[in-house]
Write an enzyme that holds these catalytic residues in place. Sequence first.
Site, short mmCIF file in Angstrom:
data_model
loop_
_atom_site.label_atom_id
_atom_site.label_comp_id
_atom_site.label_asym_id
_atom_site.label_seq_id
_atom_site.Cartn_x
_atom_site.Cartn_y
_atom_site.Cartn_z
CB CYS A 39 3.15 -5.15 -2.26
SG CYS A 39 3.71 -3.49 -2.69
CB CYS B 187 -2.21 0.66 -1.37
SG CYS B 187 -0.84 0.56 -0.19
N1 DGL Z 1 1.52 -2.05 0.45
C1 DGL Z 1 1.98 -1.52 -0.78
C2 DGL Z 1 0.97 -1.63 -1.91
O1 DGL Z 1 0.09 -2.44 -1.86
C3 DGL Z 1 2.83 -0.32 -0.89
C4 DGL Z 1 3.13 0.63 0.22
C5 DGL Z 1 4.39 1.42 -0.10
O2 DGL Z 1 5.45 0.83 0.19
O3 DGL Z 1 4.33 2.52 -0.65
O4 DGL Z 1 1.07 -0.93 -2.89
#
Ligand code: DGL
Length: 268
Positions: A78, A192
């Site tokens: 993430c 993301c």
């Molecule tokens: N998958 C996450 C990232 O790479 C974040 C998504 C979220 O929870 O806003 O930033």
Amino acid sequence: MHPPAPDAPILFFDSGLGGLTVLGPTRALLPTAPIVYAADYAGLPYGRKSDDELAARVPALLGRLVERYQPRLAVIACNTASTIALGHVRAALDLPIVGTVPAIKPAAAMTRTGVIGVLGTEATVRQPYVDDLSARFAGDRTVLRHGSPGLVTGAEAKLRGEAVDPEVIVRAVAGLREQPRGEALDVVVLACTHFPLLKTELQAGFGPDVALIDGAEGIARRIAHLTAGQAWPDIAAPGVAVFTRGDDRQPPPISALLPYGIASIETI
Ligand code: DGL
């Protein structure tokens, strides 16, 4: 430190299902690696949380997960959690931690027009970490940024087999294109881990002249490098997904996770 037992898993961590885009290429390199995939559904979306909240929440939750599953290595799959909490997690836990940071360096090397875009969550695009990467690797480039919470919702929907609202794609594309010099964009960093789940839709939105890149393959290679020489099971055991329990969000159907080698779901 003792070498890890063959059945010691790799722990993947994200707010939701985005980290599966990092798990996919990792399984291609380490096909029998035992997998625990953790999604903090009680905290999703991270992109709308404050830095202070994430700096406290992510290390605490990872600490619980590490105690429970005893992984050989943890991957913060993430960008939001990594750009805010990687240092805190490394300070708190005694195992190798791999983070996920926006692929600005390869984007800066790839652009021909000198204009790159960074599409992330609202929290990621405001991070000093991103200022830093831009200054170090893209000092002579124009780096446009846009935070899109809608793409997180869209990616979660798509993986569940639900329709993606086309407006979400239109808004994300416009968020970069309508900035000064946005018309010259030729590389967009998907900063993301949810966004590669919408790569087809985003590619159609930006058009064929824009390259979309993310860091997943590089992270997979890093995981393989850090675990080189360690023992793995001879045959892959089914992976486990663990979801923190939120009020209004249920785990996805198992059919969405089976292609990633995950065959059971737990909630905590
Ligand atoms: N998958 C996450 C990232 O790479 C974040 C998504 C979220 O929870 O806003 O930033």
